[in-house]
Write a protein that holds these residues in place. Sequence first.
Motif, PDB file in Angstrom:
ATOM      1  N   GLU A   1     -15.288 -37.316  18.037  1.00  0.00           N
ATOM      2  CA  GLU A   1     -14.100 -36.723  17.454  1.00  0.00           C
ATOM      3  C   GLU A   1     -14.091 -36.000  16.253  1.00  0.00           C
ATOM      4  OE1 GLU A   1     -11.070 -36.505  19.393  1.00  0.00           O
ATOM      5  OE2 GLU A   1     -12.557 -36.964  20.811  1.00  0.00           O
ATOM      6  N   GLN A   2     -15.086 -36.562  15.362  1.00  0.00           N
ATOM      7  CA  GLN A   2     -15.198 -36.121  14.138  1.00  0.00           C
ATOM      8  C   GLN A   2     -16.177 -34.905  13.981  1.00  0.00           C
ATOM      9  OE1 GLN A   2     -15.698 -39.012  10.642  1.00  0.00           O
ATOM     10  NE2 GLN A   2     -15.249 -40.413  12.221  1.00  0.00           N
ATOM     11  N   VAL A   3     -17.307 -34.847  15.010  1.00  0.00           N
ATOM     12  CA  VAL A   3     -17.973 -33.825  15.228  1.00  0.00           C
ATOM     13  C   VAL A   3     -17.040 -32.564  15.979  1.00  0.00           C
ATOM     14  CG1 VAL A   3     -19.997 -32.932  16.602  1.00  0.00           C
ATOM     15  CG2 VAL A   3     -20.307 -35.054  15.192  1.00  0.00           C
ATOM     16  N   LYS A   4     -16.245 -32.993  16.800  1.00  0.00           N
ATOM     17  CA  LYS A   4     -15.587 -31.879  17.439  1.00  0.00           C
ATOM     18  C   LYS A   4     -14.604 -31.263  16.527  1.00  0.00           C
ATOM     19  CE  LYS A   4     -14.830 -33.619  22.130  1.00  0.00           C
ATOM     20  NZ  LYS A   4     -13.683 -34.730  22.914  1.00  0.00           N
ATOM     21  N   ALA A   5     -14.031 -32.082  15.857  1.00  0.00           N
ATOM     22  CA  ALA A   5     -13.009 -31.533  14.620  1.00  0.00           C
ATOM     23  C   ALA A   5     -13.917 -30.517  13.468  1.00  0.00           C
ATOM     24  CB  ALA A   5     -12.716 -32.492  13.796  1.00  0.00           C
ATOM     25  N   LEU A   6     -15.079 -30.951  13.102  1.00  0.00           N
ATOM     26  CA  LEU A   6     -16.080 -30.043  12.434  1.00  0.00           C
ATOM     27  C   LEU A   6     -16.410 -28.693  13.156  1.00  0.00           C
ATOM     28  CD1 LEU A   6     -18.506 -32.673  10.783  1.00  0.00           C
ATOM     29  CD2 LEU A   6     -16.495 -31.617   9.550  1.00  0.00           C
ATOM     30  N   ILE A   7     -16.656 -28.845  14.435  1.00  0.00           N
ATOM     31  CA  ILE A   7     -16.715 -27.489  15.193  1.00  0.00           C
ATOM     32  C   ILE A   7     -15.678 -26.688  15.271  1.00  0.00           C
ATOM     33  CG2 ILE A   7     -17.670 -26.667  17.237  1.00  0.00           C
ATOM     34  CD1 ILE A   7     -19.540 -29.327  17.354  1.00  0.00           C
ATOM     35  N   VAL A   8     -14.666 -27.353  15.649  1.00  0.00           N
ATOM     36  CA  VAL A   8     -13.303 -26.672  16.045  1.00  0.00           C
ATOM     37  C   VAL A   8     -12.899 -25.802  14.448  1.00  0.00           C
ATOM     38  CG1 VAL A   8     -10.943 -26.701  16.640  1.00  0.00           C
ATOM     39  CG2 VAL A   8     -12.754 -27.773  18.041  1.00  0.00           C
ATOM     40  N   SER A   9     -12.950 -26.732  13.581  1.00  0.00           N
ATOM     41  CA  SER A   9     -12.362 -25.867  12.453  1.00  0.00           C
ATOM     42  C   SER A   9     -13.410 -24.926  11.687  1.00  0.00           C
ATOM     43  CB  SER A   9     -12.318 -26.907  11.202  1.00  0.00           C
ATOM     44  OG  SER A   9     -13.807 -27.580  10.857  1.00  0.00           O
ATOM     45  N   GLY A  10     -14.486 -24.821  12.371  1.00  0.00           N
ATOM     46  CA  GLY A  10     -15.267 -23.740  11.883  1.00  0.00           C
ATOM     47  C   GLY A  10     -16.309 -24.348  10.759  1.00  0.00           C
ATOM     48  N   TYR A  11     -16.197 -25.613  10.321  1.00  0.00           N
ATOM     49  CA  TYR A  11     -17.041 -26.119   9.222  1.00  0.00           C
ATOM     50  C   TYR A  11     -18.514 -26.001   9.861  1.00  0.00           C
ATOM     51  CZ  TYR A  11     -18.891 -29.584   5.879  1.00  0.00           C
ATOM     52  OH  TYR A  11     -20.029 -30.040   5.025  1.00  0.00           O
ATOM     53  N   LEU A  12     -18.562 -26.351  11.098  1.00  0.00           N
ATOM     54  CA  LEU A  12     -19.843 -26.229  11.777  1.00  0.00           C
ATOM     55  C   LEU A  12     -19.983 -25.031  12.695  1.00  0.00           C
ATOM     56  CD1 LEU A  12     -20.728 -30.062  12.661  1.00  0.00           C
ATOM     57  CD2 LEU A  12     -21.697 -28.643  10.779  1.00  0.00           C
ATOM     58  N   PRO A  13     -20.470 -23.771  12.349  1.00  0.00           N
ATOM     59  CA  PRO A  13     -20.645 -22.543  12.935  1.00  0.00           C
ATOM     60  C   PRO A  13     -21.569 -22.797  14.232  1.00  0.00           C
ATOM     61  CG  PRO A  13     -21.369 -22.211  11.057  1.00  0.00           C
ATOM     62  CD  PRO A  13     -21.012 -23.428  11.088  1.00  0.00           C
ATOM     63  N   ALA A  14     -21.390 -21.940  15.176  1.00  0.00           N
ATOM     64  CA  ALA A  14     -22.506 -21.563  16.293  1.00  0.00           C
ATOM     65  C   ALA A  14     -23.713 -21.509  15.841  1.00  0.00           C
ATOM     66  CB  ALA A  14     -22.009 -20.709  17.151  1.00  0.00           C
ATOM     67  N   ASP A  15     -24.665 -22.358  16.464  1.00  0.00           N
ATOM     68  CA  ASP A  15     -26.010 -22.424  16.124  1.00  0.00           C
ATOM     69  C   ASP A  15     -26.545 -23.114  15.045  1.00  0.00           C
ATOM     70  OD1 ASP A  15     -26.611 -20.535  18.487  1.00  0.00           O
ATOM     71  OD2 ASP A  15     -26.047 -18.920  17.356  1.00  0.00           O
ATOM     72  N   THR A  16     -25.528 -23.980  14.449  1.00  0.00           N
ATOM     73  CA  THR A  16     -25.891 -24.981  13.273  1.00  0.00           C
ATOM     74  C   THR A  16     -26.754 -25.953  13.882  1.00  0.00           C
ATOM     75  OG1 THR A  16     -23.947 -24.297  12.181  1.00  0.00           O
ATOM     76  CG2 THR A  16     -25.013 -26.392  11.510  1.00  0.00           C
ATOM     77  N   ALA A  17     -27.894 -26.263  13.120  1.00  0.00           N
ATOM     78  CA  ALA A  17     -28.816 -27.414  13.711  1.00  0.00           C
ATOM     79  C   ALA A  17     -27.974 -28.918  13.173  1.00  0.00           C
ATOM     80  CB  ALA A  17     -30.065 -27.229  13.141  1.00  0.00           C
ATOM     81  N   LEU A  18     -28.160 -29.834  14.059  1.00  0.00           N
ATOM     82  CA  LEU A  18     -27.471 -31.067  13.884  1.00  0.00           C
ATOM     83  C   LEU A  18     -28.493 -32.027  13.549  1.00  0.00           C
ATOM     84  CD1 LEU A  18     -24.424 -31.044  16.563  1.00  0.00           C
ATOM     85  CD2 LEU A  18     -24.413 -30.519  14.075  1.00  0.00           C
ATOM     86  N   PRO A  19     -28.341 -33.319  12.919  1.00  0.00           N
ATOM     87  CA  PRO A  19     -29.213 -34.088  12.683  1.00  0.00           C
ATOM     88  C   PRO A  19     -29.509 -34.738  14.045  1.00  0.00           C
ATOM     89  CG  PRO A  19     -27.185 -34.422  11.400  1.00  0.00           C
ATOM     90  CD  PRO A  19     -27.004 -33.507  12.144  1.00  0.00           C
ATOM     91  N   SER A  20     -30.944 -35.348  14.142  1.00  0.00           N
ATOM     92  CA  SER A  20     -31.332 -35.890  15.362  1.00  0.00           C
ATOM     93  C   SER A  20     -30.477 -37.313  15.541  1.00  0.00           C
ATOM     94  CB  SER A  20     -32.847 -36.291  15.308  1.00  0.00           C
ATOM     95  OG  SER A  20     -32.880 -37.367  14.263  1.00  0.00           O
ATOM     96  N   ILE A  21     -30.584 -37.596  16.743  1.00  0.00           N
ATOM     97  CA  ILE A  21     -29.752 -38.910  17.195  1.00  0.00           C
ATOM     98  C   ILE A  21     -30.426 -39.963  16.251  1.00  0.00           C
ATOM     99  CG2 ILE A  21     -29.645 -40.630  19.056  1.00  0.00           C
ATOM    100  CD1 ILE A  21     -29.680 -38.307  20.867  1.00  0.00           C
ATOM    101  N   ARG A  22     -31.432 -40.101  16.101  1.00  0.00           N
ATOM    102  CA  ARG A  22     -32.056 -41.062  15.129  1.00  0.00           C
ATOM    103  C   ARG A  22     -31.585 -41.097  13.689  1.00  0.00           C
ATOM    104  NH1 ARG A  22     -35.575 -44.478  17.186  1.00  0.00           N
ATOM    105  NH2 ARG A  22     -36.098 -43.303  18.699  1.00  0.00           N
TER     106      ARG A  22
END
Length: 129
Positions: free
Chosen positions: A23-44
């Motif tokens: 939910e928090q990652v979705k909110a960051l994406i939808v709000s534009g805080y994380l734009p398309a093609d932004t690299a995310l941290p690895s799962i680990r």
Amino acid sequence: MSVPLPIEVNEDRQEPIYYQIEEQVKALIVSGYLPADTALPSIRALATDLGCSVITTRRAYQNLEQDAYIKTHRGKGTFVQEVGKKKRSMLKEQAVQDALRQAVRTARQHEYTDAEIKQLLNIVLREER
């Protein structure tokens, strides 16, 4: 290089940790805080940052990928996918409605009337201007 995610998990909440992450990652994406093609941290790396298990973060990432918020490229990493304007608008509205529903449920548990809830909402709106 991935962006550190400004998210927090709380084991005392009812929602599972993976869901809180989603939910928090979705909110960051939808709000534009994380734009398309932004690299995310690895799962680990995310698991380490949040102090949770790799299984938990993997499940969150899998669900986000299934819902087309992120895309994993083997050997390269996980990246934010483009979210269309219409979907972004719908998701933002849904997030606000969900938060308001929860606030109304909490108010009703404390036996507030609809008029009292509206009055409280107006107070909060004035304070947040």
